[in-house]
Every structure is written in C-alpha cells, then in structure tokens.
Design a protein around this motif. Sequence first.
Motif, PDB file in Angstrom:
ATOM      1  N   ASP A  65       0.816  -1.206   0.000  1.00 21.43           N
ATOM      2  CA  ASP A  65       0.000   0.000   0.000  1.00 21.43           C
ATOM      3  C   ASP A  65       0.851   1.257   0.000  1.00 21.43           C
ATOM      4  OD1 ASP A  65      -2.636  -1.338   0.325  1.00 21.43           O
ATOM      5  OD2 ASP A  65      -1.742  -1.973   2.226  1.00 21.43           O
ATOM      6  N   LEU A  66       2.098   1.121   0.459  1.00 24.70           N
ATOM      7  CA  LEU A  66       2.972   2.277   0.655  1.00 24.70           C
ATOM      8  C   LEU A  66       4.420   1.854   0.449  1.00 24.70           C
ATOM      9  CD1 LEU A  66       3.336   5.257   1.796  1.00 24.70           C
ATOM     10  CD2 LEU A  66       3.549   4.177   4.046  1.00 24.70           C
ATOM     11  N   VAL A  67       5.179   2.702  -0.233  1.00 28.21           N
ATOM     12  CA  VAL A  67       6.632   2.530  -0.334  1.00 28.21           C
ATOM     13  C   VAL A  67       7.284   3.561   0.582  1.00 28.21           C
ATOM     14  CG1 VAL A  67       8.633   2.551  -1.876  1.00 28.21           C
ATOM     15  CG2 VAL A  67       6.427   1.689  -2.704  1.00 28.21           C
ATOM     16  N   PHE A  68       8.258   3.114   1.357  1.00 25.87           N
ATOM     17  CA  PHE A  68       8.862   3.975   2.387  1.00 25.87           C
ATOM     18  C   PHE A  68      10.375   3.926   2.235  1.00 25.87           C
ATOM     19  CE2 PHE A  68       7.529   5.648   6.717  1.00 25.87           C
ATOM     20  CZ  PHE A  68       8.706   6.345   6.933  1.00 25.87           C
ATOM     21  N   THR A  69      10.973   5.041   1.797  1.00 22.72           N
ATOM     22  CA  THR A  69      12.420   5.117   1.623  1.00 22.72           C
ATOM     23  C   THR A  69      13.061   5.771   2.849  1.00 22.72           C
ATOM     24  OG1 THR A  69      14.200   6.008   0.242  1.00 22.72           O
ATOM     25  CG2 THR A  69      12.163   7.262   0.314  1.00 22.72           C
ATOM     26  N   LEU A  70      14.199   5.252   3.268  1.00 22.61           N
ATOM     27  CA  LEU A  70      14.884   5.827   4.428  1.00 22.61           C
ATOM     28  C   LEU A  70      16.374   5.535   4.358  1.00 22.61           C
ATOM     29  CD1 LEU A  70      14.243   3.682   7.622  1.00 22.61           C
ATOM     30  CD2 LEU A  70      13.564   2.923   5.365  1.00 22.61           C
ATOM     31  N   GLY A  71      17.128   6.349   5.102  1.00 21.56           N
ATOM     32  CA  GLY A  71      18.582   6.205   5.128  1.00 21.56           C
ATOM     33  C   GLY A  71      19.230   7.504   5.546  1.00 21.56           C
ATOM     34  N   SER A  72      20.446   7.721   5.077  1.00 23.98           N
ATOM     35  CA  SER A  72      21.195   8.920   5.447  1.00 23.98           C
ATOM     36  C   SER A  72      21.078   9.977   4.358  1.00 23.98           C
ATOM     37  CB  SER A  72      22.661   8.572   5.685  1.00 23.98           C
ATOM     38  OG  SER A  72      23.276   8.136   4.485  1.00 23.98           O
ATOM     39  N   ALA A  73      21.482  11.192   4.697  1.00 22.92           N
ATOM     40  CA  ALA A  73      21.495  12.308   3.747  1.00 22.92           C
ATOM     41  C   ALA A  73      22.546  13.308   4.192  1.00 22.92           C
ATOM     42  CB  ALA A  73      20.123  12.974   3.667  1.00 22.92           C
ATOM     43  N   GLY A  74      22.924  14.162   3.281  1.00 21.30           N
ATOM     44  CA  GLY A  74      23.814  15.262   3.616  1.00 21.30           C
ATOM     45  C   GLY A  74      23.042  16.562   3.691  1.00 21.30           C
ATOM     46  N   SER A  75      23.518  17.479   4.519  1.00 20.89           N
ATOM     47  CA  SER A  75      22.905  18.808   4.592  1.00 20.89           C
ATOM     48  C   SER A  75      23.893  19.795   5.197  1.00 20.89           C
ATOM     49  CB  SER A  75      21.627  18.793   5.429  1.00 20.89           C
ATOM     50  OG  SER A  75      21.067  20.093   5.503  1.00 20.89           O
ATOM     51  N   ARG A  76      23.927  20.980   4.621  1.00 25.66           N
ATOM     52  CA  ARG A  76      24.765  22.034   5.193  1.00 25.66           C
ATOM     53  C   ARG A  76      23.993  22.894   6.173  1.00 25.66           C
ATOM     54  NH1 ARG A  76      28.121  25.637   0.953  1.00 25.66           N
ATOM     55  NH2 ARG A  76      26.018  26.395   0.504  1.00 25.66           N
ATOM     56  N   ARG A  77      22.641  22.808   6.139  1.00 23.89           N
ATOM     57  CA  ARG A  77      21.845  23.721   6.971  1.00 23.89           C
ATOM     58  C   ARG A  77      21.060  23.041   8.087  1.00 23.89           C
ATOM     59  NH1 ARG A  77      17.698  24.814   2.015  1.00 23.89           N
ATOM     60  NH2 ARG A  77      19.684  25.385   1.073  1.00 23.89           N
ATOM     61  N   LEU A  78      20.793  21.733   7.963  1.00 27.47           N
ATOM     62  CA  LEU A  78      20.009  21.026   8.982  1.00 27.47           C
ATOM     63  C   LEU A  78      20.912  20.490  10.089  1.00 27.47           C
ATOM     64  CD1 LEU A  78      17.574  19.011   6.685  1.00 27.47           C
ATOM     65  CD2 LEU A  78      17.152  21.197   7.830  1.00 27.47           C
ATOM     66  N   ASP A  79      20.302  20.120  11.212  1.00 31.60           N
ATOM     67  CA  ASP A  79      21.065  19.636  12.368  1.00 31.60           C
ATOM     68  C   ASP A  79      21.713  18.291  12.073  1.00 31.60           C
ATOM     69  OD1 ASP A  79      20.384  21.874  13.815  1.00 31.60           O
ATOM     70  OD2 ASP A  79      18.683  20.919  14.805  1.00 31.60           O
ATOM     71  N   HIS A  80      22.969  18.184  12.400  1.00 31.37           N
ATOM     72  CA  HIS A  80      23.736  16.958  12.178  1.00 31.37           C
ATOM     73  C   HIS A  80      23.198  15.829  13.056  1.00 31.37           C
ATOM     74  CE1 HIS A  80      27.370  15.098  10.549  1.00 31.37           C
ATOM     75  NE2 HIS A  80      27.530  14.516  11.713  1.00 31.37           N
ATOM     76  N   ALA A  81      23.087  14.626  12.483  1.00 33.46           N
ATOM     77  CA  ALA A  81      22.650  13.412  13.176  1.00 33.46           C
ATOM     78  C   ALA A  81      21.194  13.476  13.622  1.00 33.46           C
ATOM     79  CB  ALA A  81      23.546  13.091  14.367  1.00 33.46           C
ATOM     80  N   GLU A  82      20.431  14.411  13.054  1.00 34.05           N
ATOM     81  CA  GLU A  82      18.986  14.450  13.311  1.00 34.05           C
ATOM     82  C   GLU A  82      18.239  13.844  12.127  1.00 34.05           C
ATOM     83  OE1 GLU A  82      17.344  15.117  15.990  1.00 34.05           O
ATOM     84  OE2 GLU A  82      19.126  15.711  17.115  1.00 34.05           O
ATOM     85  N   VAL A  83      16.990  13.448  12.359  1.00 35.28           N
ATOM     86  CA  VAL A  83      16.179  12.792  11.338  1.00 35.28           C
ATOM     87  C   VAL A  83      15.056  13.720  10.896  1.00 35.28           C
ATOM     88  CG1 VAL A  83      14.456  10.958  11.019  1.00 35.28           C
ATOM     89  CG2 VAL A  83      16.712  10.411  11.929  1.00 35.28           C
ATOM     90  N   TYR A  84      14.821  13.747   9.592  1.00 30.92           N
ATOM     91  CA  TYR A  84      13.787  14.590   8.989  1.00 30.92           C
ATOM     92  C   TYR A  84      12.931  13.750   8.043  1.00 30.92           C
ATOM     93  CZ  TYR A  84      16.689  18.350  10.765  1.00 30.92           C
ATOM     94  OH  TYR A  84      17.413  19.169  11.594  1.00 30.92           O
TER      95      TYR A  84
END
Length: 220
Positions: A65-84
């Motif tokens: 019913d749903l596809v759910f992608t997850l993992g790591s990402a890079g960001s220069r502006r978001l908090d390090h080691a936080e999940v979004y």
Amino acid sequence: MDDFTRHLLPVGGMTVLFVMATQPEYGPALQARIDPLMTGVGPVEAAATTAHALASLAHAKRLPDLVFTLGSAGSRRLDHAEVYQVTRLAYRDMDASPLGFPKGETPFLGEPAVIELPYRIQGVPEASLSTGGAIISGAAYDAIAEDMVDMESFAVLRAAQRFKLPLMGLRGISDGKTELARYEDWTEYLHIVDEKLAHAIDLFSEQARAGAFLSPPPAP
C-alpha cells in the motif's frame, strides 16, 4: 527468482515496502524493526531495483500500500545526526533548460520539478530533499535549493509512481557541515542516525495503527 514478499511489513492495516540503499545505514535498531529492500547506491540502481521488486510483487498480486524510503542524507543547513521526514522531492541531475524546460523538470513527464509527498508523520521535523548521482560536499551545496541531499529517493518515487503507490521518506543527516574527505566522514554518526530513524519508524507505526495513513490527506 527473488522473493520480494519477505520485505513486506504489515503496519496498521497497510502493507509497507521499506527501501534502503546500503548495509552501513541499516544498523541494529532498524534491523530489529524492518527488513528493507536494498537497492544499491545512486538513482540508476535505486530505480532498477525498486521497479524490479514492485513488478514482481504486482505479478504475485502482493503490491504494498505504501513505499517507504529511508537512510542517510547530507545537509549544510540542517542539524547533524537528526532525522527529517521528506516533504518535497527534486531531481537535481535533470536539466533540459537549453530546450526551454525549467531546471529540474523532466521533459514530457507532466510532473513539476519539485514533487510534494502526501503524508506527514506527526512529531518528526520536515525538510525538502534533492536526489542526484553525485555526492555533494562543500561548495556544491551552493547550487541546491533543497534542505538535504541523497542519491536514491527520487528514483524510488518514480518507481512507486509507475504502480500508483504513495511514497514516504525519512533521512538522517550524516554529513554536510564540513567537506567530505574520507569514507568515515559519512559513516561516523550512522549509529546515531540508525537509532533516530528507528524512533521515527516507531512514531509512524503508532500513527499507522491509529489509521493516519489509510488515505492521503485532501489536496490543498
């Protein structure tokens, strides 16, 4: 033939296919909760593997019913080691602007350059995501409008769209504050990202059991 049904997880009246790119992102906390489809790195591998899995599941009449992608990402502006949670997705490699198409828009597809995802997990901060085939580091962030970057999510979205399936996404910020110089710059905090992704999956599961994702919210 691969048995993709083993990756299907019943959650709150739905069947969910979780999708990840690599084993290093799949730590013990997630291992205790999900058995994801592993695609490999980059948009080509993600599109090919996800489409193959969904086609096989469709043939077996077992589409999720749903596809759910997850993992790591890079960001220069978001908090390090936080999940979004991913609210909007862009494909940064697409540029047909010499032919008059807006940058990021795939010609003749009929989709905007940035695609909105329909669902929200209450209690998880939101961010936009840019997918492309190159690792982004340092000054390369200057050309990207989105909050975070990865290499697979837009490809997984396109595969899901082929089967008229909604997509959700979670990304934990593993790097981006400083320029990448070695493999460990990516992996150093993946154990923290793993724990926080697992917590967000728990929130998703609780809300799914309450019926929050059985139908998309009305269009604005």
